[in-house]
Design a protein around this motif. Sequence first.
Motif, PDB file in Angstrom:
ATOM      1  N   GLN A   8      60.716  28.141  41.310  1.00  0.00           N
ATOM      2  CA  GLN A   8      60.351  28.180  39.908  1.00  0.00           C
ATOM      3  C   GLN A   8      60.421  26.785  39.292  1.00  0.00           C
ATOM      4  OE1 GLN A   8      59.492  31.005  37.710  1.00  0.00           O
ATOM      5  NE2 GLN A   8      58.899  31.605  39.775  1.00  0.00           N
ATOM      6  N   THR A   9      59.476  26.503  38.403  1.00  0.00           N
ATOM      7  CA  THR A   9      59.395  25.189  37.769  1.00  0.00           C
ATOM      8  C   THR A   9      60.674  24.848  37.015  1.00  0.00           C
ATOM      9  OG1 THR A   9      56.994  25.357  37.573  1.00  0.00           O
ATOM     10  CG2 THR A   9      58.112  23.799  36.110  1.00  0.00           C
ATOM     11  N   GLN A  56      57.230  33.764  35.900  1.00  0.00           N
ATOM     12  CA  GLN A  56      57.619  34.994  36.582  1.00  0.00           C
ATOM     13  C   GLN A  56      58.004  36.065  35.563  1.00  0.00           C
ATOM     14  OE1 GLN A  56      60.426  34.557  39.813  1.00  0.00           O
ATOM     15  NE2 GLN A  56      61.472  36.468  39.287  1.00  0.00           N
ATOM     16  N   PRO A  72      47.665  30.638  46.442  1.00  0.00           N
ATOM     17  CA  PRO A  72      48.613  29.561  46.761  1.00  0.00           C
ATOM     18  C   PRO A  72      47.980  28.439  47.564  1.00  0.00           C
ATOM     19  CG  PRO A  72      49.639  31.703  47.135  1.00  0.00           C
ATOM     20  CD  PRO A  72      48.178  31.964  46.892  1.00  0.00           C
ATOM     21  N   SER A 128      55.421  23.588  42.118  1.00  0.00           N
ATOM     22  CA  SER A 128      56.334  24.677  41.746  1.00  0.00           C
ATOM     23  C   SER A 128      55.552  25.719  40.968  1.00  0.00           C
ATOM     24  CB  SER A 128      57.509  24.136  40.917  1.00  0.00           C
ATOM     25  OG  SER A 128      57.035  23.507  39.736  1.00  0.00           O
ATOM     26  N   TRP A 129      56.228  26.817  40.607  1.00  0.00           N
ATOM     27  CA  TRP A 129      55.549  27.975  40.035  1.00  0.00           C
ATOM     28  C   TRP A 129      56.294  28.464  38.808  1.00  0.00           C
ATOM     29  CZ3 TRP A 129      51.092  28.682  42.732  1.00  0.00           C
ATOM     30  CH2 TRP A 129      51.048  28.105  44.010  1.00  0.00           C
ATOM     31  N   GLN A 130      55.570  28.964  37.828  1.00  0.00           N
ATOM     32  CA  GLN A 130      56.170  29.362  36.561  1.00  0.00           C
ATOM     33  C   GLN A 130      55.691  30.750  36.129  1.00  0.00           C
ATOM     34  OE1 GLN A 130      53.687  26.100  34.367  1.00  0.00           O
ATOM     35  NE2 GLN A 130      54.156  27.642  32.800  1.00  0.00           N
ATOM     36  N   SER A 137      52.696  22.313  38.366  1.00  0.00           N
ATOM     37  CA  SER A 137      53.160  23.661  38.061  1.00  0.00           C
ATOM     38  C   SER A 137      51.976  24.602  37.873  1.00  0.00           C
ATOM     39  CB  SER A 137      54.009  23.648  36.781  1.00  0.00           C
ATOM     40  OG  SER A 137      54.547  24.935  36.518  1.00  0.00           O
ATOM     41  N   ALA A 138      52.056  25.759  38.496  1.00  0.00           N
ATOM     42  CA  ALA A 138      51.004  26.779  38.388  1.00  0.00           C
ATOM     43  C   ALA A 138      51.649  28.132  38.134  1.00  0.00           C
ATOM     44  CB  ALA A 138      50.167  26.819  39.665  1.00  0.00           C
ATOM     45  N   HIS A 139      50.884  29.032  37.540  1.00  0.00           N
ATOM     46  CA  HIS A 139      51.387  30.394  37.293  1.00  0.00           C
ATOM     47  C   HIS A 139      51.712  31.058  38.621  1.00  0.00           C
ATOM     48  CE1 HIS A 139      51.857  34.368  35.634  1.00  0.00           C
ATOM     49  NE2 HIS A 139      51.570  33.929  34.419  1.00  0.00           N
ATOM     50  N   SER A 140      52.870  31.657  38.701  1.00  0.00           N
ATOM     51  CA  SER A 140      53.311  32.301  39.934  1.00  0.00           C
ATOM     52  C   SER A 140      52.591  33.631  40.163  1.00  0.00           C
ATOM     53  CB  SER A 140      54.822  32.532  39.893  1.00  0.00           C
ATOM     54  OG  SER A 140      55.291  33.014  41.135  1.00  0.00           O
TER      55      SER A 140
END
Length: 417
Positions: free
Chosen positions: A307-308, A297, A270, A293-295, A254-257
């Motif tokens: 999204q995570t 937002q 990305p 995934s991305w977190q 998981s990474a910051h979106s």
Amino acid sequence: MALRPLALPRQLVRPAARTPLLSQTPRHHLATAVPPVTQDATSSKGPTAMVFLNMGGPSTTSEVEDFLSRLFADGDLIPLGRFQSYIGPLIAKRRTPKIQKQYADIGGGSPIRKWSEYQCEEMCKVLDKINPESAPHKPYVAFRYANPLTEEMYTRLLDDGFGRGKGGRAVAFTQYPQYSCSTTGSSLNELWKWQTRLEGKRGGNETSAGSIDWSVIDRWPTHPGLVEAFARNIEDQLKTYPEDRRSGVVLLFSAHSLPMSVVNRGDPYPAEVAATVHAVMQRLNFSNPYRLSWQSQVGPSAWLGAQTSDTVQEFVKRGQSDIVLVPIAFTSDHIETLYELDLEVMEEANSPGVKRAESLNDSPVFIQALADVARDHLQKGERCSKQMTLRCQGCKSERCLEQKKFFAGEQASSLVL
């Protein structure tokens, strides 16, 4: 501003209200006391200032509104258009009570300053030994939105004998391993702004004689030490599952979106996050199924997904309840790990099989990796990476252009496009 100590033990510190299911599972992810640091510089031709760049976080709940005001005023991170200076403070004020409660739930503030200062000082101790020709290495931390702010750090540098006609070398070391214009780029824009104000000649961006000689470690997404540190933490968490289920555990990185407007402009983040994930999986010999995934937002505009939180919910619904969350773009615990992953994503999953790999924090492998990255940079004598000389394909920012020219230096500034 003095830090209020976070009185948190090494064991789990939980908010009062927890689900019965998760309360049965011991965890070690909330803010912890940072080990004491003692400087051990060997001294030779230095000093060299090592400046850690990061977003930062409020150390107490009373600092939350100022933190959010700076964050939402930054168009590099959250582009809100030409009314940003008006809209940003309104959003910050409205969100302050909610975010204050989140920080209260993880111990009353973010531990990111403590971890950043600890990591920087520990790295300098190692660096003094493995690269004595540039010792002593002096640790500094510059946050974009919280204390110590960039201008505070720069003033400290000047007061400590760097610049002001005395010269001296400083390395801006981003603690975002994967480059983004919204993170590293924003921090470098801020650093360049204060360099210009405090050391630049009037009427232009030229530096005055005897000013600080800057170079930049602007990205390090696949450095072997970073990869090893992540891999070991993942392996440690996988060992907590029964052996017959271990190979089927999903690794969810998981990474910051980012806003899609930033992604579509050509931001390299990305791709660099994906490169880190692939390198870690190579180190693990692709032992488990995995996804990125991305977190985090914010707002109604389109952001990079999936999204995570949605991903975990979907996996659990499909019967895949063994998941290890891996914060792959963060170098220490902060609100995105301690609250968003631990107290939102995991509790919503309501499954004991959903766990999180430890953050890098005080990992000796990670501290050594930081020192190795810094040593290689110092020995190469580069001002910045060649990648940094390229702006995003859709970039129209003159500030970004001038900042890159400054940090690239006179010889490489012609490469900045």
